[in-house]
Each structure stands twice: as structure tokens, then as C-alpha cells.
Design an enzyme around this catalytic site. Sequence first.
Site, PDB file in Angstrom:
ATOM      1  N   ARG A 154       9.333  91.934 -32.776  1.00 22.73           N
ATOM      2  CA  ARG A 154       7.958  91.990 -32.285  1.00 22.73           C
ATOM      3  C   ARG A 154       7.741  91.235 -30.991  1.00 22.73           C
ATOM      4  O   ARG A 154       7.155  91.758 -30.041  1.00 22.73           O
ATOM      5  CB  ARG A 154       7.003  91.341 -33.309  1.00 22.73           C
ATOM      6  CG  ARG A 154       6.468  92.238 -34.347  1.00 22.73           C
ATOM      7  CD  ARG A 154       6.220  91.409 -35.605  1.00 22.73           C
ATOM      8  NE  ARG A 154       7.518  90.989 -36.108  1.00 22.73           N
ATOM      9  CZ  ARG A 154       8.242  91.739 -36.916  1.00 22.73           C
ATOM     10  NH1 ARG A 154       7.796  92.871 -37.360  1.00 22.73           N
ATOM     11  NH2 ARG A 154       9.444  91.342 -37.314  1.00 22.73           N
ATOM     12  N   THR A 155       8.191  89.993 -30.966  1.00 23.91           N
ATOM     13  CA  THR A 155       7.869  89.158 -29.809  1.00 23.91           C
ATOM     14  C   THR A 155       8.494  89.752 -28.559  1.00 23.91           C
ATOM     15  O   THR A 155       7.843  89.927 -27.527  1.00 23.91           O
ATOM     16  CB  THR A 155       8.361  87.716 -30.052  1.00 23.91           C
ATOM     17  OG1 THR A 155       7.799  87.258 -31.279  1.00 23.91           O
ATOM     18  CG2 THR A 155       7.950  86.792 -28.929  1.00 23.91           C
ATOM     19  N   LYS A 177      30.367  81.848 -22.367  1.00 27.72           N
ATOM     20  CA  LYS A 177      31.388  81.157 -21.555  1.00 27.72           C
ATOM     21  C   LYS A 177      31.094  79.670 -21.430  1.00 27.72           C
ATOM     22  O   LYS A 177      31.768  78.963 -20.705  1.00 27.72           O
ATOM     23  CB  LYS A 177      31.440  81.772 -20.158  1.00 27.72           C
ATOM     24  CG  LYS A 177      31.760  83.252 -20.135  1.00 27.72           C
ATOM     25  CD  LYS A 177      31.795  83.744 -18.691  1.00 27.72           C
ATOM     26  CE  LYS A 177      31.879  85.257 -18.623  1.00 27.72           C
ATOM     27  NZ  LYS A 177      31.633  85.752 -17.253  1.00 27.72           N
ATOM     28  N   ARG A 222      13.213  82.319 -26.072  1.00 23.83           N
ATOM     29  CA  ARG A 222      13.301  81.962 -27.509  1.00 23.83           C
ATOM     30  C   ARG A 222      14.656  81.300 -27.714  1.00 23.83           C
ATOM     31  O   ARG A 222      15.685  81.817 -27.246  1.00 23.83           O
ATOM     32  CB  ARG A 222      13.177  83.192 -28.393  1.00 23.83           C
ATOM     33  CG  ARG A 222      13.525  82.869 -29.844  1.00 23.83           C
ATOM     34  CD  ARG A 222      13.186  83.968 -30.788  1.00 23.83           C
ATOM     35  NE  ARG A 222      11.741  84.092 -30.967  1.00 23.83           N
ATOM     36  CZ  ARG A 222      11.176  84.893 -31.863  1.00 23.83           C
ATOM     37  NH1 ARG A 222      11.924  85.642 -32.648  1.00 23.83           N
ATOM     38  NH2 ARG A 222       9.866  84.958 -31.967  1.00 23.83           N
ATOM     39  N   HIS A 280       5.346  78.178 -31.315  1.00 26.77           N
ATOM     40  CA  HIS A 280       5.384  79.603 -30.970  1.00 26.77           C
ATOM     41  C   HIS A 280       3.980  79.964 -30.462  1.00 26.77           C
ATOM     42  O   HIS A 280       3.231  80.693 -31.122  1.00 26.77           O
ATOM     43  CB  HIS A 280       5.765  80.391 -32.223  1.00 26.77           C
ATOM     44  CG  HIS A 280       6.158  81.821 -31.998  1.00 26.77           C
ATOM     45  ND1 HIS A 280       6.006  82.473 -30.781  1.00 26.77           N
ATOM     46  CD2 HIS A 280       6.693  82.736 -32.852  1.00 26.77           C
ATOM     47  CE1 HIS A 280       6.435  83.726 -30.916  1.00 26.77           C
ATOM     48  NE2 HIS A 280       6.860  83.902 -32.155  1.00 26.77           N
TER      49      HIS A 280
HETATM   50  C1  NCD Z   1       8.065  84.515 -36.438  1.00 25.30           C
HETATM   51  C2  NCD Z   1       9.054  83.617 -35.701  1.00 25.30           C
HETATM   52  O1  NCD Z   1       9.990  84.113 -35.071  1.00 25.30           O
HETATM   53  O2  NCD Z   1       8.822  82.420 -35.760  1.00 25.30           O
HETATM   54  N1  NCD Z   1       8.196  85.863 -36.088  1.00 25.30           N
HETATM   55  C3  NCD Z   1       7.456  86.332 -35.038  1.00 25.30           C
HETATM   56  O3  NCD Z   1       7.625  85.925 -33.914  1.00 25.30           O
HETATM   57  N2  NCD Z   1       6.485  87.221 -35.333  1.00 25.30           N
HETATM   58  C4  NCD Z   1       8.013  84.310 -37.895  1.00 25.30           C
HETATM   59  C5  NCD Z   1       9.267  84.417 -38.702  1.00 25.30           C
HETATM   60  O4  NCD Z   1      10.352  84.691 -38.198  1.00 25.30           O
HETATM   61  O5  NCD Z   1       9.153  84.244 -39.932  1.00 25.30           O
END
Ligand code: NCD
Length: 308
Positions: free
Chosen positions: A53-54, A82, A103, A131
Site C-alpha cells: 500500500r505505502t 555490496k 522505509r 509512520h
Molecule cells: C503498516 C506498516 O508497515 O507499519 N502497513 C502499512 O503501511 N499500511 C502496518 C503493518 O505492517 O502491520
Amino acid sequence: MRHDHLITSKQLSRADIETVLDRAAEIADDPAAVADRHANAVLGLLFFEPSTRTKMSFETAMKRLGGSVVDMGSVESSSVKKGETLADTVRVIEGYADALVLRHPKQGAAAMASEFVDVPLLNAGDGAGHHPTQTMLDLYTIRENAGLDDLTIGIMGDLKYGRTVHSLAYALTNFDTRQHFISPESLQLPREVVYDLHQQDDTQIREHEALESVLSSLDVLYVTRIQRERFPDENEYQKVAGEYQIDLETLEEASDELTIMHPLPRVDEIAPEIDETEHAAYFEQAHNGVPVRMALLDLLLAGGEADE
Ligand code: NCD
């Protein structure tokens, strides 16, 4: 917004949040109006952990603003393999892109990386830390379904490792909220987060092990996945796996107006039979990621011009 980077929701005021949510609502109403707004902009995607999703909603958002993306791809296929440091990777990619989305499995990684770049860097999840862009779409969804003031919210599941929970809890302190945290004892909110939340005037917080004790009072129930990948010991995960599951029977005591949210992915926390009820807002929540991330990118790429 007057921020170069978006690292945690702690840096956001109520006015910042409202600016983003209002802009997102305008964009959702008339996406065509911004279709060419960032025609030459390039967004760099650096995902050192899995994401659906993100990553895809950031990509969609940038494309719907007329821009494009460059994607580092998987860690396996990048120079990280590397031995390149994160600081070097971001310094290189900032030369290709107008903003970066990061991320990373390490808490604090986004804050550290942001010290090395001049383009805006957005934290898309740093380990069990924060997040904040997820929080923005969560707040947008809460505002649409229940309103953000005089809100009673239950936040349930993995409150220890869940970064979406940490970011959401801090952001909600900008509003008049009662926050109920429901988890097994071993997955309670980190004590420093509880301490910080207690310092906020308009926020009441309570911790519980059972949902039943608060369910009937809730406007919103925010359910989270137990973050299996963050447990140092698989046996500890097995002890709490499947502890909290919501189905139609669980909801008998809930208000008809209850909104159920989840950042997704879900494992077994919410039974599929809930999906067809009026309570379910989690797919709408995921869809809101596009206008909300469009608004964030627009504000950050425009250098804060949209402020005031
Ligand atoms: C979340 C995350 O990556 O922290 N997912 C997301 O970005 N929608 C929640 C999760 O992984 O449980």
C-alpha cells in the site's frame, strides 16, 4: 506546512494536520485540477522492507500529480547488497529525485538519513518507530467517519512494535480525544510513549487487556496486526498470535456507528464477515492513501507555499 522532512507525527501541529487534510479533500473532489501540477517532478522510492500500500499509493500519488518515480527496487538487487551505507544511498538518490520516501527496518533510520539530504524526505516507516504518512490517511479517514474532536478511540493489537499506533497516538493529542489502548500486557505501548501522552492536556489515555470493557463507548476501533517480524523470539510471538480477533459476535455490544479501521495488511484480526458491514472502513482507509499522499507531496514539493 513549513517542514523540509516528515519524520514523525510529533513534529506536526493541529494547523499542519488540517492543512494536509483539507488539501487532500480538495484533491479528492477534483483530482483533474492537479493532474499536471508537478509535471517534471521525480519521487525516489527507497523501500528496505516489504510494502504494498505505502509504496504503490506513493507511486500513484506522484503519477496523479503529473510526476514520475524512480525506485531503488529490492534490497537484494541494489548496491546495499555490496555494503553501501544508508547515508551514501540517500545522498546518491537525492541527485536523481526531488523528494525521497524511505522505509527501513531500523528505528531512527529516517531521522538519520534526513541529515544527509536537502530534498524533502518522508518517513514511510522506520522499524517499530513511526509512520507519519499512514497517520495522515488515518486521520483523514477518522475525520470523514467520526470527526476528530470529542473522539473516543480504541487502539488494539500490537502497541509495542506497531509504528502506525505510535504515530497515530501522538497526532491525536492535537485534538480532543479519549484514547483506549487494548493489548496483551507484553505488547503494551512503550512506556516513553505513555509518558509523553500523559503530558498532553486534551488527551485522556487508558490501557486495557480486554476490548469488552470499553467497546460500547468507542466511536472508532483501530485494529493492528501483531508485528511478527519485530519479535526477537518466535515463541514470544506464538504466545500472543491470534489473541485479538474481531467478528460479528464481538461487535454485539458495539455502537451501530462504530467505525473499524486497520492499516492493513490484516492476518486474522478482523473476520471477513465484517467487511460487508457499515462498520468496515479499512479499504476506504487504504484508498485515502492516494489523495492524502498527493496533498503531502504537493505541499512538500511546493516548498510550503500552500501554507496560510
Ligand atoms: C503498516 C506498516 O508497515 O507499519 N502497513 C502499512 O503501511 N499500511 C502496518 C503493518 O505492517 O502491520
